[in-house]
Design a protein around this motif. Structure first.
Motif, PDB file in Angstrom:
ATOM      1  N   UNK A  98     -11.291   0.562  -7.291  1.00  0.00           N
ATOM      2  CA  UNK A  98     -11.058   0.088  -5.945  1.00  0.00           C
ATOM      3  C   UNK A  98     -10.567   1.299  -5.134  1.00  0.00           C
ATOM      4  N   UNK A  99     -10.740   1.250  -3.901  1.00  0.00           N
ATOM      5  CA  UNK A  99     -10.014   2.223  -3.132  1.00  0.00           C
ATOM      6  C   UNK A  99      -9.531   1.396  -1.750  1.00  0.00           C
ATOM      7  N   UNK A 100      -8.228   1.806  -1.442  1.00  0.00           N
ATOM      8  CA  UNK A 100      -7.457   1.001  -0.439  1.00  0.00           C
ATOM      9  C   UNK A 100      -7.233   2.009   0.653  1.00  0.00           C
ATOM     10  N   UNK A 101      -7.295   1.543   1.819  1.00  0.00           N
ATOM     11  CA  UNK A 101      -6.775   2.515   2.791  1.00  0.00           C
ATOM     12  C   UNK A 101      -5.392   2.421   3.016  1.00  0.00           C
ATOM     13  N   UNK A 102      -4.809   3.662   3.686  1.00  0.00           N
ATOM     14  CA  UNK A 102      -3.264   3.777   3.600  1.00  0.00           C
ATOM     15  C   UNK A 102      -2.594   2.475   4.263  1.00  0.00           C
ATOM     16  N   UNK A 103      -3.341   1.789   5.325  1.00  0.00           N
ATOM     17  CA  UNK A 103      -2.481   0.707   5.640  1.00  0.00           C
ATOM     18  C   UNK A 103      -2.709  -0.732   5.069  1.00  0.00           C
ATOM     19  N   UNK A 104      -3.490  -0.473   3.732  1.00  0.00           N
ATOM     20  CA  UNK A 104      -3.631  -1.678   2.937  1.00  0.00           C
ATOM     21  C   UNK A 104      -4.526  -2.843   3.791  1.00  0.00           C
ATOM     22  N   UNK A 105      -5.130  -2.358   4.844  1.00  0.00           N
ATOM     23  CA  UNK A 105      -5.986  -3.577   5.480  1.00  0.00           C
ATOM     24  C   UNK A 105      -7.472  -3.732   4.932  1.00  0.00           C
ATOM     25  N   UNK A 106      -7.966  -2.660   4.353  1.00  0.00           N
ATOM     26  CA  UNK A 106      -9.352  -2.576   3.859  1.00  0.00           C
ATOM     27  C   UNK A 106      -9.343  -2.235   2.464  1.00  0.00           C
ATOM     28  N   UNK A 107     -10.038  -2.830   1.675  1.00  0.00           N
ATOM     29  CA  UNK A 107     -10.236  -2.589   0.290  1.00  0.00           C
ATOM     30  C   UNK A 107     -11.577  -2.307  -0.003  1.00  0.00           C
ATOM     31  N   UNK A 108     -12.241  -1.282  -0.864  1.00  0.00           N
ATOM     32  CA  UNK A 108     -13.584  -1.092  -1.196  1.00  0.00           C
ATOM     33  C   UNK A 108     -13.595  -1.059  -2.761  1.00  0.00           C
ATOM     34  N   UNK A 109     -14.355  -1.826  -3.300  1.00  0.00           N
ATOM     35  CA  UNK A 109     -14.451  -1.949  -4.824  1.00  0.00           C
ATOM     36  C   UNK A 109     -16.020  -1.820  -5.097  1.00  0.00           C
ATOM     37  N   UNK A 110     -16.556  -0.466  -4.973  1.00  0.00           N
ATOM     38  CA  UNK A 110     -18.012  -0.375  -5.061  1.00  0.00           C
ATOM     39  C   UNK A 110     -18.521  -0.406  -6.333  1.00  0.00           C
ATOM     40  N   UNK A 111     -17.639  -0.186  -7.455  1.00  0.00           N
ATOM     41  CA  UNK A 111     -18.086   0.074  -9.003  1.00  0.00           C
ATOM     42  C   UNK A 111     -17.549  -0.908  -9.994  1.00  0.00           C
TER      43      UNK A 111
END
Length: 92
Positions: free
Chosen positions: A13-26
């Motif tokens: 999981x990758x989260x943007x610094x402002x924690x508004x967008x989270x990507x979980x591609x794997x």
């Protein structure tokens, strides 16, 4: 003891610094039902997801569950039940 299987689970999981967008591609899992006959006893579940939080306490998620497998493994029983979802969540 013949019903034991091995599961391998991966989550990234990758989260943007402002924690508004989270990507979980794997996100996913692999199941091996019989190491002596892997070709006929395996399953894979792939679960990518994207989450966006437009305002505090609100979340929009888009994801999928993609399932494949062979034999009598647990996930292979639901082999053709792939889905895509859109979820809205508000907490108060």
């Amino acid at each position: 003891m013949n019903n034991l299987t091995d599961y391998f689970v991966l989550g990234l999981e990758w989260t943007t610094p402002n924690e508004r967008l989270k990507l979980a591609p794997l996100n996913g899992a692999v199941q091996v039902g019989d190491w002596k006959n892997i070709r006929d006893a395996w399953a894979v579940m792939y679960m990518p997801e994207v989450k966006y939080s437009p305002v505090q306490n609100a979340e929009i998620s888009l994801g999928a569950h993609i399932i494949g497998g062979e034999g009598a493994s647990g996930f292979s029983k639901i082999n053709k039940n792939d889905d895509v979802y859109l979820k809205f969540r508000y907490s108060f």
